[in-house]
Design an enzyme around this catalytic site. Sequence first.
Site: not given
Ligand code: F6P
Length: 320
Positions: A11, A72, A103, A127
């Site tokens: 993210g 990802r 992580d 986070d």
């Molecule tokens: O890790 C950052 C974050 O924004 C989290 O707070 C949330 O759970 C996740 O990424 C959301 O991911 P995506 O953008 O793939 O929906």
Amino acid sequence: VKTIGVLTSGGDAPGMNAAIRAVVREAIGKGMDVKGIYQGYKGLLNAEIVDLSARDVSDIISRGGTILYTARSQEFRTPEGQQKAAEVCRQHGIEGLVVIGGDGSFAGAGKLAELGINTVGIPGTIDLDIACTDYTIGFDTAVNTAMEAIDKVRDTSTSHERCSIIEVMGRNAGYIALWCGIANGAEDILLPESYDYDEQKLINHIIEMRKRGKKHHIIINAEGIGHSSSMARRIEAATGVETRATILGHMQRGGSPTCRDRVYASMMGSYAVDLLAEGKTNRVVGVKGGEWVDFDIAEALKMQKSLPEYMVRVAKALSI
Ligand code: F6P
């Protein structure tokens, strides 16, 4: 190390651009060449690689998102994908790699280190859930964005004498919820680390606060608990207090980084390059007790972090 690469993974987080800028300029200042890798490990596997000069990172320190894009990658999780990624690095002369992410991204950097690519991770996530560091790039901007949005919800909540459930991000961690809970003066904060799922307690609390003359009831709900809309319906039915749910969502990930995020990103970016210049590998950068530190990736991933109990206690004490 003559040539290093830099990528952002997972993210995005405000301040990632400031970190990229620092990596590029610190490395160029040390006489290295820098390659930017688009779309994280996915782009590495597709060899989406460009040369980055000091001028290529002009005017990005104040910009949210990441100019290198992020992704990802399922393929990179496989041993074959990791072999291929290390091979792409070698083909492009990339001896050292800076990985800005969380992580999961560091686990990948650890694998590349095993395959002979020198790697250093920089914690970039809103986070704040990386155990080896007190700070992660993006958190400050995200909590300020969320705080401002929650202030606005609070205005209308008071006018209508409503209960408002506001859901904030954080994956399985409650740091954003806890900080906003304190900053916004919430009546309740639902934290994944400590929520006992006893909704009746919450309902009783709302009724009790109403009796004490509270005009609104702000509940900050962490994403790790979720279900804010159905929770709102049940609370309204049980209390008779009009209740609305607001899910803040991805707005929390955007926007121009705060001063804190720009400075931490700049420091961590430079520190990561210092480590690569010293020939270090398999490290994660962090800040602990005000000091810049680095840890072995495997050790860093084993570390545990818990919400500061004193902050949780204070949040409760101030919500009466
Ligand atoms: O890790 C950052 C974050 O924004 C989290 O707070 C949330 O759970 C996740 O990424 C959301 O991911 P995506 O953008 O793939 O929906």
